[in-house]
Design an enzyme around this catalytic site. Structure first.
Site, PDB file in Angstrom:
ATOM      1  N   VAL A  42       0.931  -1.262  -0.058  1.00  0.00           N
ATOM      2  CA  VAL A  42      -0.082  -0.153  -0.075  1.00  0.00           C
ATOM      3  C   VAL A  42       1.015   1.089  -0.137  1.00  0.00           C
ATOM      4  O   VAL A  42       1.700   1.267   0.864  1.00  0.00           O
ATOM      5  CB  VAL A  42      -0.870   0.126   1.309  1.00  0.00           C
ATOM      6  CG1 VAL A  42      -1.495   1.417   1.540  1.00  0.00           C
ATOM      7  CG2 VAL A  42      -2.018  -1.202   1.140  1.00  0.00           C
ATOM      8  N   GLY A  57       3.996   4.049   3.345  1.00  0.00           N
ATOM      9  CA  GLY A  57       3.861   2.957   2.813  1.00  0.00           C
ATOM     10  C   GLY A  57       3.932   1.774   3.684  1.00  0.00           C
ATOM     11  O   GLY A  57       4.359   1.609   4.723  1.00  0.00           O
ATOM     12  N   LYS A  58       3.252   0.458   3.348  1.00  0.00           N
ATOM     13  CA  LYS A  58       3.504  -0.386   4.083  1.00  0.00           C
ATOM     14  C   LYS A  58       3.396  -1.633   3.193  1.00  0.00           C
ATOM     15  O   LYS A  58       2.400  -1.689   2.135  1.00  0.00           O
ATOM     16  CB  LYS A  58       2.357  -0.645   5.230  1.00  0.00           C
ATOM     17  CG  LYS A  58       2.983  -1.486   6.370  1.00  0.00           C
ATOM     18  CD  LYS A  58       3.909  -0.925   7.146  1.00  0.00           C
ATOM     19  CE  LYS A  58       4.304  -1.451   8.484  1.00  0.00           C
ATOM     20  NZ  LYS A  58       5.059  -0.595   9.176  1.00  0.00           N
ATOM     21  N   GLY A  59       4.246  -2.831   3.455  1.00  0.00           N
ATOM     22  CA  GLY A  59       3.827  -4.242   2.569  1.00  0.00           C
ATOM     23  C   GLY A  59       3.336  -5.189   3.546  1.00  0.00           C
ATOM     24  O   GLY A  59       3.542  -5.116   4.929  1.00  0.00           O
ATOM     25  N   ASP A  89       9.472  -4.870   8.874  1.00  0.00           N
ATOM     26  CA  ASP A  89       8.549  -4.675   9.925  1.00  0.00           C
ATOM     27  C   ASP A  89       8.425  -6.047  10.669  1.00  0.00           C
ATOM     28  O   ASP A  89       9.495  -6.954  10.725  1.00  0.00           O
ATOM     29  CB  ASP A  89       7.223  -4.376   9.324  1.00  0.00           C
ATOM     30  CG  ASP A  89       6.271  -3.835  10.387  1.00  0.00           C
ATOM     31  OD1 ASP A  89       6.191  -2.438  10.637  1.00  0.00           O
ATOM     32  OD2 ASP A  89       5.657  -4.631  11.052  1.00  0.00           O
TER      33      ASP A  89
END
Ligand code: NAD
Length: 412
Positions: free
Chosen positions: A57, A102-104, A142
Site C-alpha cells: 500500500v 507505505g506498508k507491505g 517490520d
C-alpha cells in the site's frame, strides 16, 4: 470487536476536523492512493507448492516517495496493511520527514518456513512487487522481517536492475549501506520520549517502575535503556507469557535468558503473570511494545500507570485514550514515541544517496533531536487547540504539512 482500520480512519477524521484541514485534502486522505495485491508462488523444501497473498500500500506520496516496512505474518490482511500505511504517512509528516507512507504485507508465518523458503519468499516478493526505486517507493523491515530479509530484497532488486542502489531498500545491514543505529533506533527513541515526558511530569528516574509488553527488537532495547538509566523494570511479557518482580528484573540477564528460551516466561526469580495482568501492573510507566489494540475500553480503567509510552503501533484504542486522559494518565502516542526508526531510515537514505556514511553518535544525536522536535511541536499544537491528546496534536501537524504539499503541487 477491535477494527484497526476503523480506528485510524476515525483518528484521521477527528484530526482533520480539529485542524480544519481542507475538505478536499481530507477526501484525498480518506483512502490509500495506490494499493497493489499480488500472489507469490513458491516451491517448498518438501516438494510441495504454495501460493502466498501479498500487498503493498502506498498510502500517500504528497510529501515524497512512499516508504516503510514489510510485515510477514499469518494474520495480516489488506486492512491492516492500509492502516499501517496511513500511520506511516502521519509519522513521517509529523517528523518533518520528506516521505509519504507505505506498508507491505505477506500472509505467511516466518516461524514455520525454512531459511531457504523464507529467502525465496523475500526475493519473490521483490520480483512480484517490482519496486521502482528510491524516488518512488522504498520497502523496509517490520514484524516478521529483519536486516537479513532486507539484504535479500536489496540483492534481488539489484540483480533485476543490474546496478547497485542501496537507497532502494531500507533497514539493511551496514555492510550493504544500512545505517548504524538502525536496529536500536525505535527502542532508544521510546526511552527518549519517556525521558522528556518524565521530565515534564517531574518524575525521578530512580523512583520509576516500568512494565513492558513485548520483548522483541523494540521492547528489549527499551527495557535495557530504562534499566541502564536506573529505573526499575518490574514486569515484562511476550507472546509466551509474562513475569514480574517488584524488586526489579535484571534486564541483561533477561535478554540472555529470552534469547535462549525464546520467551521471557520462566525467568528465574520472578512470578509468572499473564499479558492482561502486565497491562494492569501497578507501575509508573507502561510501555506496550507488541501489537495493536491491547488497551481498550474494557481494561483502560484498570491501567495503573501514570505515563503510557506507545512503542507499538496503535496499542491504545480511541476510547481507551479518552478514558486514560480523563484519569490523568499522560499518553505519548506511537507516531512520536516509536518514530526513532523512521528518523534513522531517513538518515539511511541520505547516507546511501550521498554514498557517505556517518558515525553512530552523529546518527544517535540527530535521531533524538528530530524525535523530540516532533514531540514538542505536537504538545504545542495540542495546547493551542485546547486538547489533551498529544496524538491529536501530532496528527494535526502531519495533516497540515500534507495539506500544504497537496496545495503546493496544485493537486487540489
Ligand atoms: P518483534 O517481532 O521483534 O517483537 C514483538 C514482541 O511482541 C515479541 O516479544 C512477541 O513475543 C511479542 N508479542 C507478539 N504478540 C503478542 C501478544 N499477542 N501479546 C504479547 N506479546 C506479544 O517486533 P518489534 O520490532 O519489537 O515491534 C514491536 C511493535 O513495535 C510492533 O507494533 C511494531 O509495529 C512496532 N514498531 C516497531 C518498530 C521497529 O523499528 N522494529 C518501529 C516502529 C514501530
Amino acid at each position: 470487536m477491535y477494527d484497526f482500520l476503523d480506528q485510524v480512519y476515525r483518528m484521521l477524521r477527528a484530526a482533520g476536523e480539529l485542524g480544519e484541514i481542507d475538505a478536499a485534502v481530507m477526501d484525498l486522505m480518506a483512502g490509500p492512493s495506490r494499493v497493489l495485491a499480488f500472489r507469490i508462488p513458491l516451491k517448498m523444501d518438501d516438494g510441495s507448492r504454495q501460493v502466498f497473498d501479498a500487498y503493498r500500500v502506498r498510502y500517500s506520496d504528497a510529501l515524497g516517495p512512499s516508504r516503510d516496512g514489510t510485515r510477514v505474518s499469518p494474520d495480516i490482511d489488506i486492512d491492516e496493511v492500509t492502516a499501517l500505511g496511513l500511520l506511516m504517512t502521519i509519522k513521517h509528516a509529523a517528523g518533518h520527514i520528506p516521505a509519504g507512507g507505505g506498508k507491505g504485507g505477506v500472509v505467511a508465518d516466518p516461524n514455520v518456513l525454512s531459511s531457504r523458503e523464507f529467502e525465496s519468499l523475500c526475493r519473490a516478493y521483490v520480483r512480484c512487487l517490482r519496486p521502482a526505486g528510491p524516488a518512488y517507493d522504498v520497502p523496509g523491515a517490520d514484524i516478521g522481517t529483519d536486516a537479513r530479509a532486507m539484504a535479500w530484497m536489496l540483492d534481488e532488486y539489484e540483480q533485476i536492475t543490474g546496478y547497485h542502489c542501496p537507497a532502494a531498500i531500507n533497514d539493511k545491514p551496514a555492510i550493504l549501506g544500512g545505517s548504524l543505529g538502525g536496529e536500536e533506533a525505535t527502542g532508544r527513541g521510546v526511552f527518549d520520549a519517556f525521558a522528556k515526558a518524565a521530565d515534564d511530569l517531574g518524575m525521578a528516574m530512580l523512583d520509576t517502575t516500568v512494565a513492558i509488553q513485548g520483548f522483541g527488537q523494540v521492547g528489549s532495547v527499551a527495557a535495557t535503556m530504562f534499566y541502564e538509566a536506573g529505573c526499575r523494570v518490574i514486569a515484562v511479557s511476550d507472546s509466551g507469557g509474562g513475569i514480574r518482580n517488584d524488586g526489579g528484573l535484571n534486564v541483561p540477564a533477561l535478554r540472555t535468558f529470552a534469547a535462549d528460551a525464546g520467551t521471557v516466561a520462566g525467568f528465574p526469580g520472578a512470578d509468572r503473570i499473564t499479558n492482561a495482568e502486565l497491562l494492569e501492573t501497578a507501575c509508573t510507566v507502561l510501555v506496550p511494545a507488541a501489537i495493536q489494540g491491547v488497551i481498550h475500553r474494557e481494561n483502560a480503567l484498570r491501567v495503573k500507570a501514570r505515563l503510557l509510552v506507545e512503542a507499538a503501533n496503535a496499542p491504545t484504542t480511541i476510547e481507551a485514550e479518552e478514558i486514560l486522559l480523563q484519569h490523568g494518565v499522560t499518553v505519548v502516542p506511537d507516531v512520536i514515541a516509536n518514530s526513532g526508526s523512521v528518523h534513522v531510515c531517513q538518515m539511511e537514505r541520505s547516507q546511501d544517496l550521498y554514498d557517505n556514511y556517518w558515525d553512530a553518535d552523529t546518527i544517535d544525536d540527530l535521531r533524538r533531536t528530530r524525535l523530540l522536535r516532533s514531540y514538542r511541536e505536537a504538545l504545542h499544537t495540542a495546547a493551542n487547540l485546547g486538547v489533551e491528546s498529544v496524538r491529536l496534536g501530532a496528527w494535526v501537524n502531519a495533516l497540515r504539512r500534507i495539506e500544504e504539499a497537496v496545495h503546493a503541487r496544485g493537486w487540489l
